[in-house]
Design a protein around this motif. Sequence first.
Motif: not given
Length: 91
Positions: A6-7, A9-11, A13-14
């Motif tokens: 999840k981290r 994926q967030k990174k 996406l950001t």
Amino acid sequence: MSRLKKRKQKKILTIALVVLAPFIAYKLAYPNSGSDVVKEDLGREIIVHLPNGNTMHTYEGYIIHDEDKVLYQSKYYEKDITGSEIEYLPE
């Protein structure tokens, strides 16, 4: 393991958002810029041989015949080219 995914994926996406945001903002601010702008038909390409010996390459759409004068007029510039020889280039 799930938290790391999840981290990550967030990174990703950001980073994608930061990279794409300026491009999207530019396209929204200037929608008609680029190759999709329709160009004005200016006629055939010509060469103007000026009396002082210089030559000027332009298009016939910029040449204006006004009574006994011949003028070159572009968006920002106007010049009297009376007495000049105009040579039309082959299409």
